[in-house]
Scaffold this active site. Sequence first.
Site: not given
Ligand code: NAP
Length: 306
Positions: A16-17, A71, A110-111, A134, A138
């Site tokens: 993920g990111q 996400t 998350t926010d 979502y 969370k």
């Molecule tokens: N993006 C935002 O703006 C944001 C804002 C606030 C908080 N957050 C939080 O920050 C954290 C990281 O977010 P991110 O943006 O890095 O998310 P992301 O890029 O969507 O990455 C999510 C990761 O979760 C994995 N995943 C999803 N479903 C899964 C499953 N069933 N089994 C195993 N792995 C699974 C994905 O695997 P694959 O690589 O296989 O898809 C990916 O590696 C999360 O907790 C998110 O809620 C994000």
Amino acid sequence: MNEEGRPTILLLGPGGQVGWELRRTLSTLGSLRTAGREGADHSLDLTRPGALAGLIRSRSPDLVVNAAAYTAVDQAESEPELARRINAEAVGELGRAALEAGCPVVHYSTDYVFSGEGERPWREEDATGPVSVYGHSKQEGERKLADSGADHLILRLAWVYGGRGKNFLLTMRRLMGERSGLSVVSDQFGSPTWSRHIAEATAQVLAQCRTGQGFAFGERQGIYHLTAGGQASWHEFACAIADRLGTKCEVSAITTADYPTPARRPAWSVLDNEKLQRTFSVALPHWRIGLDLCMEELEACDGAER
Ligand SMILES: NC(=O)c1ccc[n+]([C@@H]2O[C@H](COP(=O)([O-])OP(=O)(O)OC[C@H]3O[C@@H](n4cnc5c(N)ncnc54)[C@H](OP(=O)(O)O)[C@@H]3O)[C@@H](O)[C@H]2O)c1
């Protein structure tokens, strides 16, 4: 501990990111193992009950960092069970297994746990009130982890972008190259935060929580907000991207009402980072600095590809 006396860190969601960046910053703190659906050391599907607990039992890590999550904010409105399974139930399972193994957990939230109706930056102790599936999932994950009794840190992020994955910066960059004009929402506010800075801050916090055996949060366990400094609307963020690109694409402002989406977004998502600064002396730079650094890197990669 592994055979070299380094603590073993298990990272969930390395593709993920945030997870992608954590692979670099966590590897200096211990022996890093990754678990995910693809390209990880251990195969892990969080939709399978018991899979995560089994992994923790068999690998006995000294720390688990959970960057995996469901996400897809809009899609969650039509897949509430899946979102809940990954963002809430699996996190509860993580907490129970970690407690049993005596292993601390870092988890990201998350926010979107907030309603978005505030006027000052949200503090950790402010009442939550999610307005989307979502956000609810969370929020439940936060509660299940805290209730599990595992030693934990919950880091709430917002408006994450980076050089990889699905995010606002990469979408804008692509669209600005394809179109002559774009309309972007100007009545939602947050702090755009580079995933690299999140991973670096996480490592800085963890470096202060080292023990002889691994890591412990003790009295410092709990929720922390972790976002870039300053605030912006999506429109301001898009304009900053356009300026940096030097594009001719016009970026006009619209309201949330002009851009309906399946999931409601909190209008006011600015988080107060004072607790993180007070407790760990960690503060991220202003979002414009993060954006410049990230775009500089993207440009360097573009140059290398040519
Ligand atoms: N993006 C935002 O703006 C944001 C804002 C606030 C908080 N957050 C939080 O920050 C954290 C990281 O977010 P991110 O943006 O890095 O998310 P992301 O890029 O969507 O990455 C999510 C990761 O979760 C994995 N995943 C999803 N479903 C899964 C499953 N069933 N089994 C195993 N792995 C699974 C994905 O695997 P694959 O690589 O296989 O898809 C990916 O590696 C999360 O907790 C998110 O809620 C994000």
